[in-house]
Each structure stands twice: as C-alpha cells, then as structure tokens.
Motif scaffolding. Structure first.
Motif, PDB file in Angstrom:
ATOM      1  N   THR A   1      36.720  40.995  39.741  1.00 34.27           N
ATOM      2  CA  THR A   1      35.677  41.880  39.383  1.00 34.27           C
ATOM      3  C   THR A   1      35.839  43.508  39.803  1.00 34.27           C
ATOM      4  O   THR A   1      35.922  44.257  38.865  1.00 34.27           O
ATOM      5  CB  THR A   1      34.637  41.412  39.845  1.00 34.27           C
ATOM      6  OG1 THR A   1      34.102  40.289  39.258  1.00 34.27           O
ATOM      7  CG2 THR A   1      33.298  42.271  39.082  1.00 34.27           C
TER       8      THR A   1
ATOM      9  N   ASN B   1      39.030  44.795  38.222  1.00 32.33           N
ATOM     10  CA  ASN B   1      38.904  44.930  36.726  1.00 32.33           C
ATOM     11  C   ASN B   1      38.121  46.378  36.335  1.00 32.33           C
ATOM     12  O   ASN B   1      38.312  46.974  35.344  1.00 32.33           O
ATOM     13  CB  ASN B   1      37.838  43.869  36.248  1.00 32.33           C
ATOM     14  CG  ASN B   1      38.501  43.493  34.711  1.00 32.33           C
ATOM     15  OD1 ASN B   1      39.571  43.272  34.266  1.00 32.33           O
ATOM     16  ND2 ASN B   1      37.286  43.241  33.733  1.00 32.33           N
TER      17      ASN B   1
ATOM     18  N   ALA C   1      33.093  33.384  36.259  1.00 32.08           N
ATOM     19  CA  ALA C   1      34.271  34.888  36.706  1.00 32.08           C
ATOM     20  C   ALA C   1      34.490  35.750  35.413  1.00 32.08           C
ATOM     21  O   ALA C   1      34.534  36.876  35.586  1.00 32.08           O
ATOM     22  CB  ALA C   1      35.502  33.965  36.740  1.00 32.08           C
TER      23      ALA C   1
ATOM     24  N   PHE D   1      31.522  38.024  34.737  1.00 33.61           N
ATOM     25  CA  PHE D   1      31.622  39.401  35.885  1.00 33.61           C
ATOM     26  C   PHE D   1      32.782  40.297  35.413  1.00 33.61           C
ATOM     27  O   PHE D   1      32.529  41.609  35.206  1.00 33.61           O
ATOM     28  CB  PHE D   1      32.040  38.880  37.385  1.00 33.61           C
ATOM     29  CG  PHE D   1      31.058  38.227  38.112  1.00 33.61           C
ATOM     30  CD1 PHE D   1      29.566  38.870  38.226  1.00 33.61           C
ATOM     31  CD2 PHE D   1      30.869  37.370  38.680  1.00 33.61           C
ATOM     32  CE1 PHE D   1      28.569  38.273  38.932  1.00 33.61           C
ATOM     33  CE2 PHE D   1      29.859  36.323  39.428  1.00 33.61           C
ATOM     34  CZ  PHE D   1      28.652  37.094  39.720  1.00 33.61           C
ATOM     35  N   ALA D   2      33.700  39.931  34.905  1.00 37.65           N
ATOM     36  CA  ALA D   2      34.957  40.661  34.440  1.00 37.65           C
ATOM     37  C   ALA D   2      34.107  41.503  33.288  1.00 37.65           C
ATOM     38  O   ALA D   2      34.701  42.562  33.067  1.00 37.65           O
ATOM     39  CB  ALA D   2      35.878  39.894  34.009  1.00 37.65           C
TER      40      ALA D   2
ATOM     41  N   SER E   1      31.985  44.119  34.126  1.00 41.63           N
ATOM     42  CA  SER E   1      32.383  45.537  35.054  1.00 41.63           C
ATOM     43  C   SER E   1      33.352  46.483  34.064  1.00 41.63           C
ATOM     44  O   SER E   1      33.538  47.653  34.190  1.00 41.63           O
ATOM     45  CB  SER E   1      33.672  44.850  35.987  1.00 41.63           C
ATOM     46  OG  SER E   1      34.746  44.313  35.160  1.00 41.63           O
TER      47      SER E   1
END
Length: 437
Positions: A239, A242, A357, A360-361, A364
């Motif tokens: 994260t 990214n 996941a 979160f990516a 960001s």
C-alpha cells in the motif's frame, strides 16, 4: 464458506494460461475503452475536471465492492465472477453503444462506462488471483502470476495505442464497438472452458469461526490479516509503495513536459510500457522458489532509485534508461507479491485477502493523485527553490517531488526489511497452509 478439494496439476497450468489469454482479450477492450472515454470527456467539455471525474469513477466502485467480492469468491468460488464480469461489461457497453448510434451520448453514459470497467476489474482480478493456486502447482505459481502480469501490462500498453489509432480514423463509436467485440469473443471461450474451471467445494459451516453473515465474513477476513502479521505487513508494504508510485505518476508527466516535448514524453511512455511487458515475459519463465520477499524488496528499492534519478537529471537518454528499468521491475514486484500472498494464505480466505489488499491499493492511488497534484500546484505557484541544484520553476518543483517519491520508496524498503514479520515470509519457504482433503 468453501474448502477447496481440487489438486493443482501441470494440466491446470495450461488451463490457467488459456483463461488468462481469454482475459487478455477483454482486458485489451477495456483498456481501449478507458482511453476513449477519457479522451471524449476532455474533448467534449474542454475541462480537465471532466477527465478527473472519469478517473474517479474508475476508482470508487472497486474500492467499495472489492471486500464484498472477496466474500463471494470464498463462498462460491472464482469461476462465476470471471464470466459475470464479461457479461456485465457486455451489457453496459451495449447500452452505451446504442446511445452513441442514436446520438444521445452524454457525460452520464461516459461515467457509467467508467464505472462498469471498474466493476469488471474488481470482479475478475481477485477471482483470477484466487483461481491460480487452485489450478497451478505451487512450484509454478510464480510463472502463472508472471503470465497474468504480462497480460495486464501488455493490455495497458496496447490499449491507448489502439485507441488512439481508432480515434484517429473514427470516433468513440468505434472504440465502444471494439470493446463489444472483445467481450463477444471472451464469453464463448470462457463457456467452452467452464467445466475445466470447476473447483470442487464443500460447505464448511460447522467451523466455529465461520459466520454466515456478510459482515461476519468480512470481519473474519480482516481479523485473519491482523492475526497473520507477516501477511498484514506485506499488504501495508504494498500500500505504501503504491502510494509513492501514484505520486510519481501524477508528477512524472508534467516533469518531463517542463523541459521536453509531447513526442518525447510519448516515446518515454512507450519505453516504460515495453519494460513492463518484458518484465512480465521474464517472470512467466522464472520459477520463484526461495527468498521471494527479498526479490520483492530489492526490486522496490530499484524502483525508488530509478524514480529518484529521474528527478535529478533532465537528459532524455538517461531518463529513457530509468523508465525502462522502472517498467521492467514493476512486474517483478507484482508477481512476487501475488505469489507470497497465495503461498501464505489459507485457500478458503484467498478471495477476501486479495480483495482487502486491492482495496488498500485502490485507496492509496487517488490519495496520491490528490495530494501530489495539490502540493505540486501550490509549490509551483509560490515559485520556491527547494533544491538549488534543480533550480526553481516547474522543473525544480516536479523534480523535488520525484525525489520525495523515490526517497519514500527507498526509506520504506529499508524500514520494512528490518521487520521480523517480513523475515518470517522468507523463512516460511514451504507453505504451511495445505489444501484440506
């Protein structure tokens, strides 16, 4: 909830390659459509804000839906979502195409198209990532992930090129028409492969930690990540990196254009894309068995160095080398990260872990775009000279922000490399999570 009984085989690797090849067709159509929708929004309104709205529409659905899609995958398996993604894309694209033919196209249709592309991506990507370890033997997982990364990179590179050619000879009608064709090709192929993608499942509702409610399943997925600190640390690392890459994306283009031409930027983008394709090809031939986390960390460190060097120099030849290296290392990071998550996650939780996941990516990236854009505009307006070597003005500001992005990646790698949870991923070379038989 499901427990996987299927045993990955070498034949499963071949089947997965066929699925990825089919997915590449629809990915390419989506990439072409995404390019066309953005161009139409800007050309029709003359406002950058309209283009930004299309970008945001491509992010928000994935952020909201990803955790719930992960629950679906863990309950029902990944196969149906792969097909449903193409069907939803086909239906919405057909509506937009009909509106175009009738001359009723508006920003509402364009935003709907961007939302549909986001929904399709949020459905199919975690489904394919979950399908891989249930078809492919453990020792071939990295190759399968490399092929998947290559397909994604190639579609991202070819999509704008094909879209630009189509827009040059026609209009957005042809863009959406091309997308429709890709869905019409992908869906029948998936139906042919349908039985080969089946994963035998067993309802496991007697397990004390399972909860039949959606929120209960979602909570259990988050708790699983919190309890497995090595996985959580890996997701947090991904994260932060990214975010830094998003910062680089929003600043990189104006930095090059501050002293170069549009043609030079286009050439650099092609070199960057070529590096990504080459990296994906290389990873599709390499079997990662040991020290995967260190390969991920070293590659991320290299990415940070290349971004930093880009901010220090204004020589186009050197920047071409840096961008080519940057593109080459990204598939290595993505492939290694995917493989680690697959090896260290219980099969029945893969859908939720991948979707969390991914959430979160996706969060960001828009944060990086917003913060990077606002910070760059304010610094340029104030005409500050932060680093004398870089000078003042746009080049100095953008170069400084690239140093900040590259430095953040280098610092993050240095810190995370010292954490014991990261080192645990290296010690656990053999996955202690076995398929239940």
């Amino acid at each position: 909830m499901i427990t996987y009984f299927s045993k990955p085989t070498n034949r499963g690797f071949t089947i997965f390659l066929m699925v990825v090849a089919t997915h590449f067709i629809s990915l390419l159509g989506s990439s072409v459509a995404r390019f066309g929708l953005g161009v139409w929004a800007y050309q029709s309104t003359g406002q950058v804000s309209s283009f930004a709205v299309v970008l945001v529409a491509g992010f928000l659905p994935a952020i909201v839906l990803s955790p719930f899609i992960g629950i679906w995958i863990d309950r029902k398996g990944p196969r149906l979502l792969i097909l449903l993604g193409d069907i939803i894309g086909l239906i919405i694209s057909s509506i937009i195409f009909s509106s175009l033919l009738l001359g009723n196209i508006s920003m509402v249709h364009v935003i709907a198209g961007a939302i549909s592309l986001s929904i399709v991506s949020s459905m199919q990507t975690p489904a394919l990532q979950t399908l891989a370890p249930n078809l492919v033997p453990k020792e071939m997982l990295s190759r399968a992930n490399g092929v998947f990364s290559m397909a994604s990179s190639t579609s991202d590179v070819l999509g704008p090129v094909i879209g630009g050619v189509i827009m040059g000879f026609g209009s957005i009608v042809y863009i959406i028409g091309a997308e429709l064709v890709t869905y019409c090709i992908a869906i029948p192929i998936l139906l042919i492969l349908w039985t080969k993608l089946s994963v035998k499942v067993n309802n496991d509702n007697e397990d004390s930690h399972e909860n039949n409610s959606i929120l209960g399943d979602l909570k259990y997925g988050f708790n699983y990540l919190i309890e497995h600190k090595s996985l959580l640390t890996l997701v947090l690392l991904f994260t932060v990196l990214n975010f830094a890459l998003g910062f680089n994306q929003v600043v990189g283009q104006p930095y090059i254009l501050s002293f170069g031409t549009v043609e030079q930027f286009g050439l650099l983008s092609s070199i960057y894309g070529g590096g990504m394709v080459l990296g994906g090809v290389l990873m599709s031939f390499i079997k990662l068995k040991k020290h995967i986390i260190w390969l991920v960390l070293i590659s991320n460190f290299g990415i940070g160095v290349f971004i930093t060097l880009t901010g220090l120099f204004n020589n186009m030849l050197l920047i071409a080398v840096f961008w080519g290296g940057l593109g080459l290392l990204l598939p290595v990071v993505n492939t290694g990260t995917l493989t680690l998550i697959q090896l260290h996650t219980e099969p029945k939780l893969l859908g939720r872990v991948f979707s969390i996941a991914r959430t979160f990516a996706w969060i960001s990236l828009p944060l990086a775009y917003i913060i990077g854009g606002i910070l760059a505009d304010k610094l340029v307006a104030s005409n500050v000279n932060i680093i004398p070597y870089l000078g003042s003005g746009e080049r100095g500001v953008y170069g400084t922000l690239l140093l900040l992005a590259g430095g953040l990646i280098i610092l993050t790698v240095a810190i995370f490399a010292q954490l014991k949870y990261i080192k645990e991923l290296d010690r656990r070379e053999e996955n202690d999570v076995q398929h239940n038989v």
